[in-house]
Motif scaffolding. Structure first.
Motif, PDB file in Angstrom:
ATOM      1  N   LYS A 154       1.083   5.988  -1.805  1.00 63.73           N
ATOM      2  CA  LYS A 154       1.452   7.215  -1.096  1.00 63.73           C
ATOM      3  C   LYS A 154       2.730   7.786  -1.686  1.00 63.73           C
ATOM      4  N   THR A 160      -3.130  -5.035   1.535  1.00 69.66           N
ATOM      5  CA  THR A 160      -2.119  -3.974   1.572  1.00 69.66           C
ATOM      6  C   THR A 160      -0.699  -4.511   1.405  1.00 69.66           C
ATOM      7  N   GLY A 161      -0.547  -5.808   1.135  1.00 68.80           N
ATOM      8  CA  GLY A 161       0.791  -6.370   0.896  1.00 68.80           C
ATOM      9  C   GLY A 161       1.421  -6.891   2.176  1.00 68.80           C
ATOM     10  N   GLY A 162       2.755  -6.920   2.208  1.00 68.10           N
ATOM     11  CA  GLY A 162       3.474  -7.243   3.443  1.00 68.10           C
ATOM     12  C   GLY A 162       3.944  -8.677   3.573  1.00 68.10           C
ATOM     13  N   TYR A 169       0.292  -7.397   9.417  1.00 64.97           N
ATOM     14  CA  TYR A 169      -0.787  -6.498   8.992  1.00 64.97           C
ATOM     15  C   TYR A 169      -1.984  -7.241   8.379  1.00 64.97           C
ATOM     16  N   ASN A 206       7.701  -2.378   6.045  1.00 63.42           N
ATOM     17  CA  ASN A 206       7.344  -2.445   4.618  1.00 63.42           C
ATOM     18  C   ASN A 206       7.476  -1.073   3.982  1.00 63.42           C
ATOM     19  N   ASN A 212       0.805  -1.226   0.000  1.00 66.18           N
ATOM     20  CA  ASN A 212       0.000   0.000   0.000  1.00 66.18           C
ATOM     21  C   ASN A 212       0.839   1.277   0.000  1.00 66.18           C
ATOM     22  N   LYS A 213       2.128   1.202   0.401  1.00 65.36           N
ATOM     23  CA  LYS A 213       2.907   2.435   0.495  1.00 65.36           C
ATOM     24  C   LYS A 213       3.234   3.018  -0.879  1.00 65.36           C
ATOM     25  N   ALA A 266      -6.260  -3.383   7.055  1.00 64.73           N
ATOM     26  CA  ALA A 266      -5.446  -3.313   8.276  1.00 64.73           C
ATOM     27  C   ALA A 266      -4.936  -1.891   8.441  1.00 64.73           C
ATOM     28  N   THR A 267      -5.067  -1.334   9.652  1.00 68.59           N
ATOM     29  CA  THR A 267      -4.619   0.049   9.846  1.00 68.59           C
ATOM     30  C   THR A 267      -3.472   0.131  10.852  1.00 68.59           C
ATOM     31  N   GLY A 268      -2.430   0.885  10.446  1.00 64.97           N
ATOM     32  CA  GLY A 268      -1.252   1.087  11.288  1.00 64.97           C
ATOM     33  C   GLY A 268      -1.125   2.555  11.650  1.00 64.97           C
ATOM     34  N   THR A 269      -0.396   3.316  10.811  1.00 66.60           N
ATOM     35  CA  THR A 269      -0.254   4.754  11.079  1.00 66.60           C
ATOM     36  C   THR A 269      -1.561   5.502  10.824  1.00 66.60           C
ATOM     37  N   GLY A 270      -2.444   4.933  10.012  1.00 67.47           N
ATOM     38  CA  GLY A 270      -3.714   5.583   9.705  1.00 67.47           C
ATOM     39  C   GLY A 270      -3.691   6.408   8.423  1.00 67.47           C
ATOM     40  N   GLY A 271      -2.554   6.430   7.747  1.00 71.80           N
ATOM     41  CA  GLY A 271      -2.459   7.191   6.499  1.00 71.80           C
ATOM     42  C   GLY A 271      -3.352   6.619   5.405  1.00 71.80           C
ATOM     43  N   THR A 272      -3.428   5.295   5.357  1.00 68.93           N
ATOM     44  CA  THR A 272      -4.305   4.635   4.386  1.00 68.93           C
ATOM     45  C   THR A 272      -5.760   4.929   4.718  1.00 68.93           C
TER      46      THR A 272
HETATM   47  C1  LIG Z   1       1.859   0.034   6.366  1.00 67.62           C
HETATM   48  C2  LIG Z   1       0.978  -1.132   6.161  1.00 67.62           C
HETATM   49  C3  LIG Z   1      -0.385  -1.098   6.545  1.00 67.62           C
HETATM   50  C4  LIG Z   1      -1.000   0.046   7.294  1.00 67.62           C
HETATM   51  O1  LIG Z   1      -1.064   1.218   6.554  1.00 67.62           O
HETATM   52  P1  LIG Z   1      -1.138   2.606   7.319  1.00 67.62           P
HETATM   53  O2  LIG Z   1      -1.327   3.580   6.234  1.00 67.62           O
HETATM   54  O3  LIG Z   1       0.180   2.784   8.035  1.00 67.62           O
HETATM   55  O4  LIG Z   1      -2.249   2.548   8.296  1.00 67.62           O
HETATM   56  C5  LIG Z   1      -1.169  -2.207   6.288  1.00 67.62           C
HETATM   57  N1  LIG Z   1      -0.647  -3.291   5.698  1.00 67.62           N
HETATM   58  C6  LIG Z   1       0.648  -3.379   5.330  1.00 67.62           C
HETATM   59  C7  LIG Z   1       1.127  -4.632   4.714  1.00 67.62           C
HETATM   60  C8  LIG Z   1       1.495  -2.291   5.547  1.00 67.62           C
HETATM   61  O5  LIG Z   1       2.789  -2.387   5.190  1.00 67.62           O
END
Ligand SMILES: *Cc1c(COP(=O)(O)O)cnc(C)c1O
Length: 349
Positions: free
Chosen positions: A60, A332-334, A304, A85, A56-57, A206-212
């Motif tokens: 961005k 979102t990959g990973g 994730y 990632n 997903n990065k 899946a949400t981490g930093t919340g940018g997605t």
């Molecule tokens: C970074 C990431 C996310 C979360 O995305 P955010 O924009 O950080 O919330 C989800 N899945 C994978 C595989 C990622 O690398």
């Protein structure tokens, strides 16, 4: 409320580097849909490019590196965990644009330089300048992250003074410019659904930093869609998380010159599936990885997408997502994490 065409015009005003292969595929999971009693579609951002290890990065980074190139920068700084990632995709995307990547990576356990694995190995193959920042005794992970960001900014200041223009990308690429990539992602998905003549009831990721999440929420506000967004947390989130994601979504809409806004109450994050913690595998994630692999041949990851997909499966099985719903899971990959340290992979076989 904008049309898809109007939304695209707003996005086209931002500088962008073409990095991924878009649109990423959207396809129905026939076998799993039948088993679960919903219509389940997968949005394949795991296939985004730049190389085999997308995610997903990249969306961005198209806007972030577009901005970096427009500003005449030659060196890009970013931050994450040792198996980030985001850091690896930033390094790959930088190379594609002729930029030099510098990574500050926080480690709980210092990695063994003689046995580089997964994303950290890829960072080195890509020739990124890698700085490992071990967490100090008595320091929290968040404090170490802040320290890593200060170290990066100090190094960048030194380079700037010597005439090298530097670009700083926050962890996860979570900034209004980065989230614009997921406004574009939302628009792309709506176009694909429209072509299929369908609408999604639920979009899960899946949400981490919340940018997605911020980008998706901004995209939904922009087009006025009714789809419910179901973000599944992969790490502990405080009570202010939704409000910060909404603020980022609104900064993104403002950047695009759009007057639509996201209310903090529009976002509800599922916090029940990440325990015991970030980068620590659990049953939800492991079961989901095995299920999707053995039903459809598609790979998730333990950090994730496994936890996100597992959370969605639980919501379907408990009826929180009603039978017959049309559900899109944003992959979102990973999956490089499947080749990381055993403690991160967990019990997947
Ligand atoms: C970074 C990431 C996310 C979360 O995305 P955010 O924009 O950080 O919330 C989800 N899945 C994978 C595989 C990622 O690398």
């Amino acid at each position: 409320m904008k049309t898809i065409q109007q939304a695209k015009e707003l996005l086209q005003a931002l500088p962008r580097q073409s990095l991924g292969f878009y649109p990423t595929p959207l396809h129905r999971l026939e076998r799993l849909s039948g088993q679960l009693g919903v219509e389940l579609y997968l949005k394949r951002d795991d296939l985004s490019g730049v190389n085999l290890f997308g995610g997903n990065k990249v969306r961005k980074l198209e806007y972030l590196l577009g901005d970096a190139v427009a500003k005449g920068c030659s060196t890009v700084f970013t931050y994450g965990a040792t198996q980030s990632n985001h850091a690896m995709q930033t390094a790959a995307a930088c190379r594609r644009c002729g930029l030099d990547p510098v990574l500050y990576l926080v480690s709980v356990v210092e990695p063994d330089p003689a046995q580089l694995r997964s994303n950290l190995l890829l960072d080195h193959i890509l020739g990124a300048e890698v700085h490992i920042v071990p967490i100090r005794d008595g320091e929290t992970e968040a404090q170490a992250e802040d320290r890593a960001a200060r170290m990066g900014r100090d190094q960048a200041a030194g380079l700037e003074a010597a005439g090298t223009r530097c670009y700083d990308i926050p962890m996860g690429g979570a900034s209004p410019i980065g989230s614009a990539g997921f406004v574009a992602g939302w628009v792309e998905l709506q176009e694909q659904l429209e072509a299929l003549g369908i609408q999604a009831d639920v979009l899960c990721h899946a949400t981490g930093t919340g940018g997605t999440l911020a980008g998706l929420a901004a995209g939904r506000a922009l087009l006025g869609d009714a789809t419910r967004i179901l973000p599944v947390a992969v790490s502990p989130k405080d009570a202010g998380y939704e409000a910060r994601a909404a603020a980022l979504a609104n900064d993104t809409l403002a950047l695009l010159g759009a007057e639509e806004r996201v209310a903090p109450g529009d976002l509800v994050v599922e916090r029940g599936y990440y325990a015991p913690g970030y980068e620590v595998p659990n049953r939800t994630g492991s079961d989901a990885i095995r299920l999707l692999a053995r039903t459809e041949g598609i790979l998730l990851d333990p950090v994730y997408s496994g936890k996100g997909f597992g959370g969605m499966l639980d919501q379907i099985r408990t009826g929180a997502i009603p039978q017959g719903s049309r559900v899109v899971y944003w992959h979102t990959g990973g999956a490089t994490a499947l080749f990381a340290e055993a403690a991160m992979v967990g019990d997947v076989v």
